[in-house]
Design a protein around this motif. Structure first.
Motif, PDB file in Angstrom:
ATOM      1  N   GLU A  38      54.430  27.262  45.675  1.00 26.27           N
ATOM      2  CA  GLU A  38      53.808  26.566  46.783  1.00 26.27           C
ATOM      3  C   GLU A  38      52.391  27.091  46.990  1.00 26.27           C
ATOM      4  OE1 GLU A  38      54.925  25.418  51.383  1.00 26.27           O
ATOM      5  OE2 GLU A  38      56.370  26.471  50.139  1.00 26.27           O
ATOM      6  N   ALA A  39      51.480  26.196  47.334  1.00 25.70           N
ATOM      7  CA  ALA A  39      50.069  26.550  47.457  1.00 25.70           C
ATOM      8  C   ALA A  39      49.768  27.056  48.863  1.00 25.70           C
ATOM      9  CB  ALA A  39      49.191  25.361  47.110  1.00 25.70           C
ATOM     10  N   THR A  40      50.206  28.285  49.150  1.00 27.47           N
ATOM     11  CA  THR A  40      49.858  28.913  50.422  1.00 27.47           C
ATOM     12  C   THR A  40      48.458  29.505  50.285  1.00 27.47           C
ATOM     13  OG1 THR A  40      50.804  31.024  49.761  1.00 27.47           O
ATOM     14  CG2 THR A  40      52.277  29.477  50.880  1.00 27.47           C
ATOM     15  N   ALA A  41      47.885  29.909  51.405  1.00 26.02           N
ATOM     16  CA  ALA A  41      46.540  30.481  51.379  1.00 26.02           C
ATOM     17  C   ALA A  41      46.511  31.741  50.509  1.00 26.02           C
ATOM     18  CB  ALA A  41      46.082  30.799  52.787  1.00 26.02           C
ATOM     19  N   ASP A  42      47.563  32.543  50.583  1.00 21.68           N
ATOM     20  CA  ASP A  42      47.631  33.776  49.794  1.00 21.68           C
ATOM     21  C   ASP A  42      47.714  33.467  48.296  1.00 21.68           C
ATOM     22  OD1 ASP A  42      47.748  36.577  49.538  1.00 21.68           O
ATOM     23  OD2 ASP A  42      49.937  36.489  49.323  1.00 21.68           O
ATOM     24  N   ASN A  43      48.544  32.478  47.928  1.00 14.94           N
ATOM     25  CA  ASN A  43      48.686  32.115  46.512  1.00 14.94           C
ATOM     26  C   ASN A  43      47.394  31.509  45.954  1.00 14.94           C
ATOM     27  OD1 ASN A  43      51.309  33.022  46.439  1.00 14.94           O
ATOM     28  ND2 ASN A  43      52.217  31.006  46.763  1.00 14.94           N
ATOM     29  N   ILE A  44      46.701  30.725  46.762  1.00 13.91           N
ATOM     30  CA  ILE A  44      45.431  30.132  46.327  1.00 13.91           C
ATOM     31  C   ILE A  44      44.400  31.227  46.116  1.00 13.91           C
ATOM     32  CG2 ILE A  44      43.503  28.661  47.047  1.00 13.91           C
ATOM     33  CD1 ILE A  44      45.565  26.852  48.407  1.00 13.91           C
ATOM     34  N   ASN A  45      44.362  32.205  47.020  1.00 12.75           N
ATOM     35  CA  ASN A  45      43.423  33.317  46.882  1.00 12.75           C
ATOM     36  C   ASN A  45      43.737  34.129  45.621  1.00 12.75           C
ATOM     37  OD1 ASN A  45      41.314  34.996  47.614  1.00 12.75           O
ATOM     38  ND2 ASN A  45      42.656  36.378  48.757  1.00 12.75           N
ATOM     39  N   THR A  46      45.008  34.370  45.361  1.00 16.13           N
ATOM     40  CA  THR A  46      45.413  35.099  44.156  1.00 16.13           C
ATOM     41  C   THR A  46      45.002  34.336  42.902  1.00 16.13           C
ATOM     42  OG1 THR A  46      47.301  36.042  45.338  1.00 16.13           O
ATOM     43  CG2 THR A  46      47.378  36.114  42.947  1.00 16.13           C
ATOM     44  N   MET A  47      45.177  33.017  42.913  1.00 14.21           N
ATOM     45  CA  MET A  47      44.795  32.177  41.777  1.00 14.21           C
ATOM     46  C   MET A  47      43.289  32.274  41.526  1.00 14.21           C
ATOM     47  SD  MET A  47      45.147  28.037  41.294  1.00 14.21           S
ATOM     48  CE  MET A  47      43.843  27.685  42.439  1.00 14.21           C
ATOM     49  N   LYS A  48      42.494  32.231  42.592  1.00 10.73           N
ATOM     50  CA  LYS A  48      41.041  32.323  42.445  1.00 10.73           C
ATOM     51  C   LYS A  48      40.624  33.687  41.908  1.00 10.73           C
ATOM     52  CE  LYS A  48      39.821  28.862  45.858  1.00 10.73           C
ATOM     53  NZ  LYS A  48      39.224  28.574  47.169  1.00 10.73           N
ATOM     54  N   MET A  49      41.289  34.744  42.369  1.00  9.13           N
ATOM     55  CA  MET A  49      40.978  36.090  41.885  1.00  9.13           C
ATOM     56  C   MET A  49      41.326  36.211  40.400  1.00  9.13           C
ATOM     57  SD  MET A  49      39.662  37.808  44.352  1.00  9.13           S
ATOM     58  CE  MET A  49      39.954  39.539  44.180  1.00  9.13           C
ATOM     59  N   ASN A  50      42.465  35.642  39.981  1.00  5.44           N
ATOM     60  CA  ASN A  50      42.855  35.678  38.570  1.00  5.44           C
ATOM     61  C   ASN A  50      41.868  34.903  37.709  1.00  5.44           C
ATOM     62  OD1 ASN A  50      45.096  37.242  39.090  1.00  5.44           O
ATOM     63  ND2 ASN A  50      46.510  35.516  39.154  1.00  5.44           N
ATOM     64  N   ASP A  51      41.413  33.748  38.199  1.00  7.06           N
ATOM     65  CA  ASP A  51      40.421  32.960  37.461  1.00  7.06           C
ATOM     66  C   ASP A  51      39.112  33.730  37.304  1.00  7.06           C
ATOM     67  OD1 ASP A  51      42.170  30.872  37.172  1.00  7.06           O
ATOM     68  OD2 ASP A  51      41.313  29.655  38.788  1.00  7.06           O
ATOM     69  N   LYS A  52      38.707  34.395  38.372  1.00  6.17           N
ATOM     70  CA  LYS A  52      37.466  35.165  38.326  1.00  6.17           C
ATOM     71  C   LYS A  52      37.593  36.320  37.340  1.00  6.17           C
ATOM     72  CE  LYS A  52      34.248  37.659  41.281  1.00  6.17           C
ATOM     73  NZ  LYS A  52      33.996  38.188  42.614  1.00  6.17           N
ATOM     74  N   ALA A  53      38.728  37.018  37.350  1.00  2.37           N
ATOM     75  CA  ALA A  53      38.947  38.130  36.420  1.00  2.37           C
ATOM     76  C   ALA A  53      38.970  37.635  34.977  1.00  2.37           C
ATOM     77  CB  ALA A  53      40.255  38.842  36.758  1.00  2.37           C
ATOM     78  N   LEU A  54      39.585  36.481  34.749  1.00  3.95           N
ATOM     79  CA  LEU A  54      39.642  35.906  33.407  1.00  3.95           C
ATOM     80  C   LEU A  54      38.249  35.523  32.915  1.00  3.95           C
ATOM     81  CD1 LEU A  54      41.510  34.960  31.104  1.00  3.95           C
ATOM     82  CD2 LEU A  54      41.588  32.734  32.231  1.00  3.95           C
ATOM     83  N   GLN A  55      37.422  34.959  33.786  1.00  2.17           N
ATOM     84  CA  GLN A  55      36.058  34.594  33.417  1.00  2.17           C
ATOM     85  C   GLN A  55      35.234  35.837  33.076  1.00  2.17           C
ATOM     86  OE1 GLN A  55      34.736  31.642  32.866  1.00  2.17           O
ATOM     87  NE2 GLN A  55      36.645  30.621  33.363  1.00  2.17           N
ATOM     88  N   GLU A  56      35.406  36.902  33.861  1.00  5.98           N
ATOM     89  CA  GLU A  56      34.685  38.148  33.594  1.00  5.98           C
ATOM     90  C   GLU A  56      35.120  38.741  32.251  1.00  5.98           C
ATOM     91  OE1 GLU A  56      35.372  40.632  36.981  1.00  5.98           O
ATOM     92  OE2 GLU A  56      34.009  39.491  38.253  1.00  5.98           O
ATOM     93  N   LYS A  57      36.416  38.678  31.965  1.00  6.88           N
ATOM     94  CA  LYS A  57      36.941  39.207  30.702  1.00  6.88           C
ATOM     95  C   LYS A  57      36.370  38.430  29.520  1.00  6.88           C
ATOM     96  CE  LYS A  57      41.217  39.839  28.144  1.00  6.88           C
ATOM     97  NZ  LYS A  57      42.625  39.483  28.048  1.00  6.88           N
ATOM     98  N   ARG A  58      36.357  37.110  29.624  1.00  7.03           N
ATOM     99  CA  ARG A  58      35.810  36.271  28.557  1.00  7.03           C
ATOM    100  C   ARG A  58      34.324  36.542  28.350  1.00  7.03           C
ATOM    101  NH1 ARG A  58      38.789  30.535  29.800  1.00  7.03           N
ATOM    102  NH2 ARG A  58      40.767  31.070  28.808  1.00  7.03           N
TER     103      ARG A  58
END
Length: 147
Positions: A38-58
């Motif tokens: 479910e797309a709660t505020a906490d899960n959306i924030n976690t998703m954005k943080m994971n995307d940002k970390a993945l972009q930095e890694k790439r």
């Protein structure tokens, strides 16, 4: 209902996407099978943080590939192989032997990333392409000497 996909779902989207589906489809299919959360505020924030970390890694891996490409362009790698005289070799020099020679110089390049236009069967100087990922390709000068 808005959900975040945990796996690719055919007809809906790819892993990590935020999609809007009907409540019944989410409660009866996606959530019980752990295909989405479910797309709660906490899960959306976690998703954005994971995307940002993945972009930095790439980005970091791409920078390393560019630095390695610059290092490979400047060097000439010397590989020795058994020869039968007159500039001919017994067998041929393969990308695996080139990768071993690079590893001896502490440059880690996988043998599958080294591309030769044709097998090297004669003594001389050749150019091999190293596909380092992220669309970075380096030309490596390889000098073959008879042992």
């Amino acid at each position: 209902m808005k959900v975040i996909l945990l796996q690719d779902v055919k007809g809906q989207g790819k892993k990590g996407q935020l999609i809007d589906v009907s409540d019944g489809y989410a409660r009866n299919f996606l959530l019980p099978r752990k295909l989405a959360q479910e797309a709660t505020a906490d899960n959306i924030n976690t998703m954005k943080m994971n995307d940002k970390a993945l972009q930095e890694k790439r980005q970091k891996e791409r920078e390393q590939a560019v630095a390695l490409a610059a290092q490979l362009k400047e060097m000439t790698l010397v590989v020795t192989a058994k020869g039968g005289g007159a500039g001919r070799l017994f067998g041929s020099v393969t990308n695996a032997e080139i990768a071993e020679a690079l590893a001896a110089k502490k440059i880690p390049v996988d043998k599958r990333k080294i591309v030769l236009s044709e097998p090297i069967k004669n003594v001389g100087t050749y150019t091999a392409k190293c596909k380092l990922g992220y669309e970075v390709v380096a030309d490596l000068t390889v000098e073959i000497k008879e042992a």
